[in-house]
Scaffold this active site. Structure first.
Site, PDB file in Angstrom:
ATOM      1  N   ARG A 102     -10.063  -0.270   8.878  1.00 58.24           N
ATOM      2  CA  ARG A 102      -9.653  -1.663   9.100  1.00 58.24           C
ATOM      3  C   ARG A 102     -10.705  -2.455   9.839  1.00 58.24           C
ATOM      4  NH1 ARG A 102      -3.515  -0.184   9.348  1.00 58.24           N
ATOM      5  NH2 ARG A 102      -2.653  -2.186   8.851  1.00 58.24           N
ATOM      6  N   ARG A 158      -0.325  -9.703  12.902  1.00 56.57           N
ATOM      7  CA  ARG A 158      -0.963  -8.680  12.057  1.00 56.57           C
ATOM      8  C   ARG A 158      -1.810  -9.336  10.969  1.00 56.57           C
ATOM      9  NH1 ARG A 158       4.429  -5.588  10.819  1.00 56.57           N
ATOM     10  NH2 ARG A 158       3.283  -4.370   9.266  1.00 56.57           N
ATOM     11  N   ARG A 178      11.350  -1.411  10.898  1.00 62.30           N
ATOM     12  CA  ARG A 178      10.270  -1.102  11.836  1.00 62.30           C
ATOM     13  C   ARG A 178      10.236  -2.131  12.959  1.00 62.30           C
ATOM     14  NH1 ARG A 178       4.853  -0.006   8.379  1.00 62.30           N
ATOM     15  NH2 ARG A 178       3.988  -1.371   9.983  1.00 62.30           N
ATOM     16  N   ARG A 200      11.708  -5.697   4.645  1.00 63.09           N
ATOM     17  CA  ARG A 200      11.469  -4.259   4.409  1.00 63.09           C
ATOM     18  C   ARG A 200      12.469  -3.400   5.194  1.00 63.09           C
ATOM     19  NH1 ARG A 200       5.626  -1.901   5.292  1.00 63.09           N
ATOM     20  NH2 ARG A 200       5.819  -3.005   7.272  1.00 63.09           N
ATOM     21  N   LYS A 256       0.840  -1.202   0.000  1.00 55.58           N
ATOM     22  CA  LYS A 256       0.000   0.000   0.000  1.00 55.58           C
ATOM     23  C   LYS A 256       0.873   1.249   0.000  1.00 55.58           C
ATOM     24  CE  LYS A 256      -2.166  -1.328   3.791  1.00 55.58           C
ATOM     25  NZ  LYS A 256      -1.489  -2.622   4.080  1.00 55.58           N
TER      26      LYS A 256
HETATM   27  P1  AP5 Z   1       4.781  -1.643   1.841  1.00 51.54           P
HETATM   28  O1  AP5 Z   1       4.426  -0.800   0.677  1.00 51.54           O
HETATM   29  O2  AP5 Z   1       5.558  -1.015   2.951  1.00 51.54           O
HETATM   30  O3  AP5 Z   1       3.474  -2.390   2.395  1.00 51.54           O
HETATM   31  P2  AP5 Z   1       2.208  -1.818   3.178  1.00 51.54           P
HETATM   32  O4  AP5 Z   1       1.018  -2.481   2.590  1.00 51.54           O
HETATM   33  O5  AP5 Z   1       2.224  -0.319   3.214  1.00 51.54           O
HETATM   34  O6  AP5 Z   1       2.538  -2.456   4.583  1.00 51.54           O
HETATM   35  P3  AP5 Z   1       2.446  -1.934   6.089  1.00 51.54           P
HETATM   36  O7  AP5 Z   1       3.190  -2.940   6.919  1.00 51.54           O
HETATM   37  O8  AP5 Z   1       2.876  -0.501   6.234  1.00 51.54           O
HETATM   38  O9  AP5 Z   1       0.977  -2.100   6.365  1.00 51.54           O
HETATM   39  P4  AP5 Z   1       0.334  -2.361   7.700  1.00 51.54           P
HETATM   40  O10 AP5 Z   1      -1.056  -2.291   7.264  1.00 51.54           O
HETATM   41  O11 AP5 Z   1       0.692  -3.556   8.472  1.00 51.54           O
HETATM   42  O12 AP5 Z   1       0.995  -1.257   8.636  1.00 51.54           O
HETATM   43  P5  AP5 Z   1       0.514   0.164   9.095  1.00 51.54           P
HETATM   44  O13 AP5 Z   1       1.704   1.030   9.127  1.00 51.54           O
HETATM   45  O14 AP5 Z   1      -0.674   0.599   8.329  1.00 51.54           O
HETATM   46  O15 AP5 Z   1       5.589  -2.931   1.270  1.00 51.54           O
HETATM   47  C1  AP5 Z   1       6.073  -3.926   2.154  1.00 51.54           C
HETATM   48  C2  AP5 Z   1       7.426  -4.453   1.608  1.00 51.54           C
HETATM   49  O16 AP5 Z   1       7.173  -5.168   0.387  1.00 51.54           O
HETATM   50  C3  AP5 Z   1       8.440  -3.353   1.267  1.00 51.54           C
HETATM   51  O17 AP5 Z   1       9.722  -3.825   1.598  1.00 51.54           O
HETATM   52  C4  AP5 Z   1       8.303  -3.175  -0.264  1.00 51.54           C
HETATM   53  O18 AP5 Z   1       9.513  -2.762  -0.861  1.00 51.54           O
HETATM   54  C5  AP5 Z   1       7.920  -4.587  -0.694  1.00 51.54           C
HETATM   55  N1  AP5 Z   1       7.008  -4.613  -1.844  1.00 51.54           N
HETATM   56  C6  AP5 Z   1       5.940  -3.796  -2.088  1.00 51.54           C
HETATM   57  N2  AP5 Z   1       5.310  -4.154  -3.227  1.00 51.54           N
HETATM   58  C7  AP5 Z   1       5.996  -5.231  -3.707  1.00 51.54           C
HETATM   59  C8  AP5 Z   1       5.832  -6.063  -4.861  1.00 51.54           C
HETATM   60  N3  AP5 Z   1       4.834  -5.874  -5.750  1.00 51.54           N
HETATM   61  N4  AP5 Z   1       6.707  -7.098  -5.048  1.00 51.54           N
HETATM   62  C9  AP5 Z   1       7.720  -7.322  -4.139  1.00 51.54           C
HETATM   63  N5  AP5 Z   1       7.922  -6.563  -3.040  1.00 51.54           N
HETATM   64  C10 AP5 Z   1       7.072  -5.533  -2.817  1.00 51.54           C
HETATM   65  O19 AP5 Z   1       0.029  -0.162  10.565  1.00 51.54           O
HETATM   66  C11 AP5 Z   1       0.923  -0.510  11.593  1.00 51.54           C
HETATM   67  C12 AP5 Z   1       0.140  -0.764  12.871  1.00 51.54           C
HETATM   68  O20 AP5 Z   1      -0.563   0.438  13.255  1.00 51.54           O
HETATM   69  C13 AP5 Z   1      -0.944  -1.839  12.785  1.00 51.54           C
HETATM   70  O21 AP5 Z   1      -0.429  -3.134  13.004  1.00 51.54           O
HETATM   71  C14 AP5 Z   1      -1.906  -1.389  13.893  1.00 51.54           C
HETATM   72  O22 AP5 Z   1      -1.413  -1.741  15.150  1.00 51.54           O
HETATM   73  C15 AP5 Z   1      -1.859   0.121  13.780  1.00 51.54           C
HETATM   74  N6  AP5 Z   1      -2.887   0.675  12.876  1.00 51.54           N
HETATM   75  C16 AP5 Z   1      -2.681   1.384  11.726  1.00 51.54           C
HETATM   76  N7  AP5 Z   1      -3.854   1.738  11.159  1.00 51.54           N
HETATM   77  C17 AP5 Z   1      -4.818   1.247  11.970  1.00 51.54           C
HETATM   78  C18 AP5 Z   1      -6.248   1.261  11.918  1.00 51.54           C
HETATM   79  N8  AP5 Z   1      -6.909   1.866  10.908  1.00 51.54           N
HETATM   80  N9  AP5 Z   1      -6.932   0.648  12.920  1.00 51.54           N
HETATM   81  C19 AP5 Z   1      -6.296   0.049  13.944  1.00 51.54           C
HETATM   82  N10 AP5 Z   1      -4.941  -0.020  14.052  1.00 51.54           N
HETATM   83  C20 AP5 Z   1      -4.214   0.581  13.080  1.00 51.54           C
END
Ligand code: AP5
Length: 208
Positions: A90, A163, A152, A124, A15
């Site tokens: 979410r 997760r 991270r 990552r 994302k």
């Molecule tokens: P990346 O683009 O970083 O993936 P992402 O989908 O953004 O992953 P996140 O881990 O940031 O999502 P998340 O939903 O767990 O975390 P968030 O920060 O929102 O890509 C990942 C890796 O893959 C990278 O190394 C990239 O280079 C590689 N890659 C990308 N595309 C690729 C491809 N096509 N092929 C190969 N490699 C690829 O949330 C963190 C925490 O915050 C949650 O666990 C929760 O505790 C809390 N939180 C956040 N939002 C909420 C909410 N709305 N409600 C409740 N808790 C929340």
């Protein structure tokens, strides 16, 4: 396209990686609840202190905290024509709260298998200066930034499994919720970063 776009998918689906391209295409500001929470943790605010335990354990932060955060963010001037939401909603209550304060025009669902997710997240690396997202194998960083990259705290295999469980139990049902509204656009995320980006662009340009 008027209204907001939701970027949806499991943790590590790509994302954040795709968000920059979509903001260039649509002009909508990128709003990531994960980034907002990490900023609150880094600032040592009350909200950050409360959220940190959930994030470190790979659990969702309670709806009451997150909904307040997003409702406040959507009142900023730059959100008046809609935003690109990354990581929100979410849960069904989060989606219901969103529908009261914003119009959602499209939900881009990046679909990736669980095994690929673990490999992506464990490899990552983040650039704290630019917010750049890299992967040790799939998107290697340029040598000039390698020395300052960080991993991270929640990017370890055990937390990723938690997760993913939270995603399947609490978040995945939202796909059906948005599909019934005719808003869900499914994208095959098991492809290269560029191919996924092009598929999203194509899907959105049909809707723009
Ligand atoms: P990346 O683009 O970083 O993936 P992402 O989908 O953004 O992953 P996140 O881990 O940031 O999502 P998340 O939903 O767990 O975390 P968030 O920060 O929102 O890509 C990942 C890796 O893959 C990278 O190394 C990239 O280079 C590689 N890659 C990308 N595309 C690729 C491809 N096509 N092929 C190969 N490699 C690829 O949330 C963190 C925490 O915050 C949650 O666990 C929760 O505790 C809390 N939180 C956040 N939002 C909420 C909410 N709305 N409600 C409740 N808790 C929340």
């Amino acid at each position: 396209m008027s209204g907001s776009i939701v970027l949806f998918g499991p943790p590590g689906a790509g994302k954040g990686t795709q968000a920059g391209r979509i903001t260039v295409l649509t002009g909508k500001p990128w709003v990531s609840t994960g980034d907002m929470l990490r900023a609150a943790v880094a600032a040592g605010s009350e909200l950050g202190t409360e959220a940190k335990g959930y994030m470190d354990a790979g659990l969702l932060v309670p709806d009451g905290i997150i909904i307040g955060l997003i409702v406040e963010r959507l009142q900023h001037d730059d959100a008046s024509s809609g935003v690109l939401l990354d990581g929100y909603p979410r849960t069904i209550p989060q989606a219901e709260a969103l529908s009261e304060v914003a119009v959602v025009s499209a939900v881009i669902s990046i679909e990736v298998s669980d095994d690929a997710i673990v490999e992506r997240i464990v490899g990552r690396r983040m650039d704290p200066e630019t917010g750049g997202i890299y992967h040790v194998s799939f998107n290697p960083p340029p040598p000039e930034v390698s020395g300052r990259l960080i991993q991270r705290e929640d990017d370890n295999e055990q937390t990723v499994r938690n997760r993913l469980s939270a995603y399947h139990e609490q978040t995945a049902p939202l796909a059906e919720w948005y599909a019934q509204m005719g808003l869900l656009i499914s994208i095959n995320g098991n492809a290269s970063i560029d191919e996924v980006g092009m598929a999203i662009e194509e899907a959105l340009s049909g809707a723009l």
